[in-house]
Scaffold this motif. Structure first.
Motif, mmCIF file in Angstrom:
data_model
loop_
_atom_site.group_PDB
_atom_site.id
_atom_site.type_symbol
_atom_site.label_atom_id
_atom_site.label_comp_id
_atom_site.label_asym_id
_atom_site.label_seq_id
_atom_site.Cartn_x
_atom_site.Cartn_y
_atom_site.Cartn_z
ATOM 1 N N VAL A 1 2.947 -9.737 7.508
ATOM 2 C CA VAL A 1 2.909 -9.628 8.886
ATOM 3 C C VAL A 1 3.753 -10.892 9.492
ATOM 4 O O VAL A 1 4.302 -10.599 10.678
ATOM 5 C CB VAL A 1 1.436 -9.153 9.693
ATOM 6 N N ASP A 2 3.078 -12.029 9.462
ATOM 7 C CA ASP A 2 3.410 -13.193 9.772
ATOM 8 C C ASP A 2 5.101 -13.372 10.015
ATOM 9 O O ASP A 2 5.563 -14.357 10.731
ATOM 10 C CB ASP A 2 2.993 -14.261 9.142
ATOM 11 N N SER A 3 5.975 -12.705 9.303
ATOM 12 C CA SER A 3 7.333 -12.882 9.177
ATOM 13 C C SER A 3 8.112 -11.905 10.239
ATOM 14 O O SER A 3 9.224 -11.842 10.016
ATOM 15 C CB SER A 3 7.838 -12.961 7.583
ATOM 16 N N SER A 4 7.482 -10.938 10.428
ATOM 17 C CA SER A 4 7.805 -9.924 11.296
ATOM 18 C C SER A 4 8.420 -10.496 12.693
ATOM 19 O O SER A 4 8.205 -11.519 13.162
ATOM 20 C CB SER A 4 7.165 -8.735 11.603
ATOM 21 N N PHE B 1 18.723 -11.655 15.287
ATOM 22 C CA PHE B 1 18.747 -10.165 14.897
ATOM 23 C C PHE B 1 17.315 -10.048 15.387
ATOM 24 O O PHE B 1 16.469 -9.860 14.395
ATOM 25 C CB PHE B 1 19.174 -9.673 13.562
ATOM 26 N N GLN B 2 16.867 -9.849 16.624
ATOM 27 C CA GLN B 2 15.573 -9.867 16.989
ATOM 28 C C GLN B 2 15.087 -8.547 17.698
ATOM 29 O O GLN B 2 15.382 -8.016 18.917
ATOM 30 C CB GLN B 2 15.373 -10.763 18.056
ATOM 31 N N PRO B 3 14.519 -7.415 16.742
ATOM 32 C CA PRO B 3 14.125 -6.193 17.433
ATOM 33 C C PRO B 3 13.110 -6.405 18.463
ATOM 34 O O PRO B 3 12.982 -5.310 19.363
ATOM 35 C CB PRO B 3 13.428 -5.528 16.129
ATOM 36 N N HIS B 4 12.395 -7.398 18.361
ATOM 37 C CA HIS B 4 11.384 -7.360 19.621
ATOM 38 C C HIS B 4 11.673 -8.236 20.928
ATOM 39 O O HIS B 4 11.021 -8.826 21.537
ATOM 40 C CB HIS B 4 9.986 -8.320 18.746
ATOM 41 N N HIS B 5 13.133 -8.484 20.914
ATOM 42 C CA HIS B 5 13.620 -9.094 22.323
ATOM 43 C C HIS B 5 13.169 -8.088 23.177
ATOM 44 O O HIS B 5 13.536 -7.005 23.200
ATOM 45 C CB HIS B 5 15.146 -9.192 22.017
ATOM 46 N N PRO B 6 12.894 -8.596 24.348
ATOM 47 C CA PRO B 6 12.405 -7.797 25.423
ATOM 48 C C PRO B 6 13.766 -6.993 25.948
ATOM 49 O O PRO B 6 13.363 -5.635 26.316
ATOM 50 C CB PRO B 6 12.210 -8.947 26.727
ATOM 51 N N ALA B 7 14.957 -7.281 25.948
ATOM 52 C CA ALA B 7 16.077 -6.210 26.128
ATOM 53 C C ALA B 7 16.063 -5.231 25.552
ATOM 54 O O ALA B 7 16.347 -3.993 25.904
ATOM 55 C CB ALA B 7 17.242 -7.205 26.150
ATOM 56 N N GLY C 1 15.429 3.725 12.859
ATOM 57 C CA GLY C 1 15.964 2.463 12.175
ATOM 58 C C GLY C 1 14.966 1.641 11.548
ATOM 59 O O GLY C 1 13.788 2.032 11.415
ATOM 60 N N GLU C 2 15.238 0.507 10.999
ATOM 61 C CA GLU C 2 14.209 -0.208 10.221
ATOM 62 C C GLU C 2 12.984 -0.533 10.869
ATOM 63 O O GLU C 2 12.216 -0.968 10.461
ATOM 64 C CB GLU C 2 14.972 -1.436 9.721
ATOM 65 N N MET C 3 13.035 -0.537 12.281
ATOM 66 C CA MET C 3 11.817 -1.183 13.190
ATOM 67 C C MET C 3 10.797 -0.083 12.741
ATOM 68 O O MET C 3 9.418 -0.588 12.939
ATOM 69 C CB MET C 3 12.037 -1.034 14.597
ATOM 70 N N SER C 4 10.955 1.010 12.384
ATOM 71 C CA SER C 4 9.765 2.120 11.976
ATOM 72 C C SER C 4 8.877 1.854 11.212
ATOM 73 O O SER C 4 7.641 2.416 11.072
ATOM 74 C CB SER C 4 10.618 3.479 11.792
ATOM 75 N N ALA C 5 9.508 1.012 10.161
ATOM 76 C CA ALA C 5 8.439 0.605 8.959
ATOM 77 C C ALA C 5 7.783 -0.810 9.164
ATOM 78 O O ALA C 5 7.160 -1.126 8.363
ATOM 79 C CB ALA C 5 9.249 0.706 7.782
ATOM 80 N N ASP C 6 8.179 -1.619 10.264
ATOM 81 C CA ASP C 6 7.657 -2.825 10.262
ATOM 82 C C ASP C 6 6.202 -2.764 11.184
ATOM 83 O O ASP C 6 6.482 -2.210 12.321
ATOM 84 C CB ASP C 6 8.824 -3.743 11.149
ATOM 85 N N THR D 1 17.776 1.637 15.838
ATOM 86 C CA THR D 1 17.545 0.610 16.322
ATOM 87 C C THR D 1 18.305 -0.542 15.597
ATOM 88 O O THR D 1 18.678 -1.557 15.947
ATOM 89 C CB THR D 1 15.835 -0.080 15.959
ATOM 90 N N ASN D 2 18.817 -0.314 14.306
ATOM 91 C CA ASN D 2 19.837 -1.092 13.416
ATOM 92 C C ASN D 2 20.936 -1.595 14.278
ATOM 93 O O ASN D 2 21.250 -2.654 14.645
ATOM 94 C CB ASN D 2 20.110 -0.433 12.246
ATOM 95 N N ASP D 3 21.402 -0.407 14.871
ATOM 96 C CA ASP D 3 22.679 -0.584 15.719
ATOM 97 C C ASP D 3 22.274 -0.881 17.083
ATOM 98 O O ASP D 3 22.891 -1.803 17.884
ATOM 99 C CB ASP D 3 23.643 0.746 15.496
ATOM 100 N N LEU D 4 21.336 -0.595 17.601
ATOM 101 C CA LEU D 4 20.811 -0.718 19.073
ATOM 102 C C LEU D 4 20.676 -2.315 19.149
ATOM 103 O O LEU D 4 21.016 -2.868 20.054
ATOM 104 C CB LEU D 4 19.661 -0.027 19.681
ATOM 105 N N VAL D 5 20.119 -2.881 18.111
ATOM 106 C CA VAL D 5 19.528 -4.332 18.057
ATOM 107 C C VAL D 5 21.044 -5.071 18.058
ATOM 108 O O VAL D 5 21.364 -5.842 19.024
ATOM 109 C CB VAL D 5 18.735 -4.849 17.133
#
Ligand code: PEP
Ligand code: MG
Length: 344
Positions: A341-344, A230-236, A259-264, A209-213
């Protein structure tokens, strides 16, 4: 320090518990490592395998490691982890990881330049040395070989042909070579667009996800001026992950995210909801992620994931997810491990 110690002690008590949602969905939790010696500790954190060994760290020195040196390093990880699976990614040099004597230094756009699998396919001498070392190290048959930055079928097939060629050469020299699973990283949008075809020919996917985002949103992952874009939660991005999972499951192959998303925390809920089978992260995050998974219902996070897929932007997704889950995550008492959590 007191809070950290208390949370750490409590998390360690659940190391042996299964990473299973309340309604019985098992999510495999693996660790990312960069040094072979890190493999000694990952099961202590509750990981049941290595989901990503970034082999390029072996190359960050003045001269390239020899085939024997590489074989020993890989074998050390594979034997230490046995019988757990170990995913070793082939050389992903370039971008932000310059390897002296291999990667070009004067590219105007290094993340999109001569890097990763492109270097390996152009420099078969380097690639085949690594592939042979990997095949020889796999005496216990727990290796999963992962190809980075794949963007087309031709690239994948050429890489696979190199693996077949190396196997034949080793066998002709009288070596015994065990079977190995071959997967590709999904980290370039082009790979998602042809994911149905890839799914028919590979054994597993691992989404970077680091590169995919970075590539989906055209946002340089290292540029501080645009970190808020840099928004991993972008619907795209979420839609790319969902398409990958669906194509993989149609062919009966598993999908990991490394990617980093796995730990958020909120991303974990989304990834599980989108149907990802496996999450791989820094060893320290495995226990808190397990606690999150054990506190949720798969049916619920699946409904949430399907809902946010229809949303317009990352802000809407974040406010929906925070509104629904932030308090639950705060109540888990893992703040020292997952941040706010509020900053993710
Ligand atoms: C990724 O791109 O998400 C990934 C895991 O690989 P790296 O961070 O090494 O590029
Ligand atoms: Mg990557």
């Amino acid at each position: 320090q007191e809070v950290f110690e208390r949370q750490r002690r409590e998390l360690f008590t659940m190391r042996q518990l299964e990473p299973m949602t309340r309604d019985g969905k098992y999510i495999t939790l693996h660790a990312n490592i960069e040094l072979p010696s890190e493999s000694e500790k990952v099961t202590d954190f509750g990981a049941t395998g290595i989901g990503l060994y970034r082999s390029e760290f072996l190359f960050l020195r003045n001269d390239a490691p020899t085939q024997d040196e590489q074989r020993d390093a890989y074998r050390y990880i594979l034997e230490t982890m046995y019988p757990c699976p170990v995913t070793i990614r082939t050389l992903d040099a370039g971008g932000d990881k310059l390897v002296s004597g291999i990667t070009a230094v004067n590219e105007s756009n290094p993340f999109m330049g001569w890097r990763s699998i492109r270097v390996c396919l152009d420099r078969e001498d380097i690639f085949c040395t690594q592939l042979k070392a990997l095949l020889l190290a796999n005496t216990k048959e727990n290796l999963r070989l992962l190809l980075p930055m794949i963007s087309g079928m031709g690239e994948f097939r050429r890489a696979k042909a190199c693996i077949v060629k190396c196997r034949k050469e080793l066998e002709a020299a009288g070596k015994k070579v065990a079977k190995v699973k071959i997967g590709v990283m999904i980290e370039v949008p082009a790979a998602v667009m042809i994911v149905d075809k890839l799914a028919k020919e590979v054994d597993f996917f691992s989404i970077g996800t680091n590169d995919l985002v970075q590539f989906t949103l055209a946002v340089d992952r290292t540029n501080e001026l645009i970190t808020d874009m840099f928004q991993p939660h972008h619907p795209a991005v979420l839609s790319m992950i969902y398409q990958t999972v669906q194509a993989a499951h149609r062919e009966g192959i598993p999908v990991a995210v490394c990617g980093e998303m796995s730990a958020d925390p909120l991303s974990v809920l989304l990834l599980v909801g989108l149907g990802v089978d496996e999450l791989s992260m820094t060893p320290w995050s495995v226990m808190s992620t397990k606690k999150i998974i054990r506190s949720i219902n798969f049916e619920d996070v699946r409904d949430s994931a399907l809902t946010v897929l229809q949303m317009d932007d990352a802000e809407s997704v974040n406010s929906f997810m925070r509104g629904k889950y932030a308090q639950t995550i705060r109540d888990l008492g893992i703040s020292s491990f997952v941040g706010q959590v509020d900053s993710s």
